[in-house]
Design an enzyme around this catalytic site. Structure first.
Site, mmCIF file in Angstrom:
data_model
loop_
_atom_site.group_PDB
_atom_site.id
_atom_site.type_symbol
_atom_site.label_atom_id
_atom_site.label_comp_id
_atom_site.label_asym_id
_atom_site.label_seq_id
_atom_site.Cartn_x
_atom_site.Cartn_y
_atom_site.Cartn_z
ATOM 1 C CB CYS A 77 -59.435 -41.288 -73.791
ATOM 2 S SG CYS A 77 -58.236 -42.576 -73.357
ATOM 3 C CB CYS A 86 -55.062 -37.574 -76.338
ATOM 4 S SG CYS A 86 -54.793 -38.746 -77.673
ATOM 5 C CB CYS A 179 -55.069 -46.580 -77.346
ATOM 6 S SG CYS A 179 -54.324 -45.118 -78.104
ATOM 7 C CD GLN A 301 -45.767 -36.814 -92.247
ATOM 8 O OE1 GLN A 301 -46.187 -36.813 -91.087
ATOM 9 N NE2 GLN A 301 -44.931 -35.894 -92.694
ATOM 10 C CG ASP A 400 -41.336 -32.871 -94.427
ATOM 11 O OD1 ASP A 400 -41.436 -32.267 -93.348
ATOM 12 O OD2 ASP A 400 -42.017 -33.872 -94.710
ATOM 13 C CB CYS A 427 -43.507 -31.554 -87.746
ATOM 14 S SG CYS A 427 -41.779 -31.887 -87.354
#
Length: 469
Positions: A77, A86, A179, A301, A400, A427
């Site tokens: 990128c 990222c 992106c 998600q 969750d 997560c």
């Protein structure tokens, strides 16, 4: 907190980066001190500059590279290193997975302090680029310039931008040309809106003063081909509808075109009206023959393919035979609840957000699922002794929670409930480890499976199976 002793500058030269640790940072140990370093990879040899000094650790950034690590690859990128996302593009994907697996193991052992089974090899994301179904972009009237742009005196840059935050700065936005996170037409839509706004002199937002017109843009792309656009504006203005008409004409594939007026101190709009300007007020995602309705305020998600991996693991860990009563905590729009309902006798979903519960009921209805019930309210209040007496003691609990993990009172409810089996989807391994330590009073961990949902970041999901002792 007192500061760590000062290290002479010459002692911070030719430092070899030793390892990757939590939150994507690397580590150096020097003179009984720990130094956390960003923007590097294990094996790099660098000069460092200290940016933060605490009693037991320092934080630093590299100022010069003497040698680059063999683990490095070329980032794909053009915005890498300047954009806040990222941050692991300089590492090969297999290396990323290795460090994510290490992060889960180290975190659960260090914080959870519970006996752990052998951890299964991490499941990688089916796609490493264009894997997100949702992105949020921010407008700014004074975009952040890179060092190269500042040095380039031959060109004047338009500071009215639509893009992402720079690392650790909410008020600095860089313009994004391409992106790699979301499939087309995401990039074309963002650039078309930016260029239209520039050409028609629409006011880009001022994040600090919260003035201007254009504030935020959300694009959601579904695996069914549905496409949602949500434009946030600070206030009502006669220019909004022409902009939306332009989008409708330029991108007929947009199936849900919406706008929100938001003059609050933050960009959340769960308490605000979302106006559906064109199309339907929702899109659809599909998973294993199930169809899920996703509205502007719905949680789903963000990696659809990765979510399928994640939910299959959770269902496998639940060991359902068709006879079980399942409690699905933090059910959101009922995705997991509906996903496991065909293998269970009955599923009860509990969620704090009432709109999400309404979505969950709709998702059961449109899929012909008749053995689910959903309840809205604070988890620790809903899961009362009276609730359990009325609906039954669960055979399996699937939980969750958000990144903050479960409230201690909710953990206590689970300990009181004594379900034979708990499946904990997380997560955030750190808060999961904290909760597992509390649950260790009555439960033992029997299986663990990390799942990567966010390539090129340090984030990782982890699924744990617990059984009553």
């Amino acid at each position: 907190m007192s500061k760590a002793k000062k290290i002479p500058a010459e002692a911070l030269r030719n430092i070899e980066i030793q390892d990757m640790v939590a939150e994507g940072k690397c580590i150096v140990r020097h003179d009984n001190l720990v130094i956390f370093v960003t923007q590097v990879a294990p094996g790099d040899v660098v000069d460092l500059r200290i940016t933060k000094s605490k009693k037991s650790f320092l934080e630093a950034v590299p100022t010069h590279f003497h040698k680059y690590s063999e683990l490095r690859v070329t980032p794909f990128c053009q915005h890498f290193g300047v954009c806040g996302g990222c941050k692991w593009q300089h590492l090969g994907y297999e290396t990323q997975l290795q460090y994510k697996q290490q992060q889960v193991t180290d975190t659960l052992q260090r914080i959870g302090k519970v006996a752990l089974p052998e951890i299964q090899p991490i499941l990688g994301s089916p796609s490493q680029t264009y894997y997100r179904n949702k992105l949020e972009f921010t407008f700014s009237f004074m975009g952040w310039l890179t060092e190269d742009q500042i040095k380039d005196e031959s060109q004047q840059y338009d500071r009215r931008v639509l893009g992402f935050h720079t690392p650790a700065r909410f008020d600095k936005i860089i313009d994004i040309e391409h992106c790699w996170l979301q499939p087309d037409p995401s990039n074309q839509i963002r650039l078309a809106i930016r260029d239209y706004a520039r050409e028609n002199m629409l006011r880009f937002g001022n994040i600090i003063k919260q003035t201007g017109l254009l504030r935020n843009l959300i694009i959601r792309t579904a695996n069914t081909g549905d496409l949602m656009v949500i434009l946030q504006c600070y206030r009502q203005h006669q220019a909004i509808e022409p902009l939306l008409d332009y989008l409708h004409e330029r991108f007929p594939q947009i199936t849900s075109l919406n706008y929100v007026l938001n003059d609050k101190g933050n960009e959340t709009f769960h308490d605000l009206e979302v106006v559906c300007y064109r199309g339907e007020p929702y899109i659809h995602e599909e998973m294993e023959g199930l169809r899920f309705r996703v509205g502007p305020k719905s949680f789903y998600q963000t990696n659809s393919e990765g979510a399928y991996n994640l939910y299959k693991v959770a269902r496998d860990f639940a060991q359902l035979t068709g006879q079980e009563l399942v409690y699905d905590l933090y059910t959101g729009a009922g995705t997991i609840a509906n996903f496991v309902a065909r293998q269970a006798r009955h599923v009860i979903g509990v969620e704090y957000v009432e709109q999400a519960v309404a979505d969950a009921r709709i998702n059961s209805e449109i899929n012909g699922v008749t053995n689910t019930e959903f309840f809205a309210g604070d988890m620790k209040d809903v899961l009362s002794a009276e609730f359990i007496e009325q609906h039954g003691r669960p055979d399996v609990v699937i939980t969750d929670p958000p990144r903050a993990g479960m409230h201690e009172d909710v953990v206590r409810r689970l300990l009181d409930m004594r379900a034979p089996r708990i499946v904990y989807v997380s997560c955030n391994p750190a808060t999961q480890a904290r909760d597992l330590e509390l649950l260790d009073e009555a439960y033992k961990v029997t299986r663990m499976q990390p799942v990567d949902m966010f390539p090129h970041t340090h984030h990782v999901e982890n699924v744990v199976a617990l059984e009553l002792r």
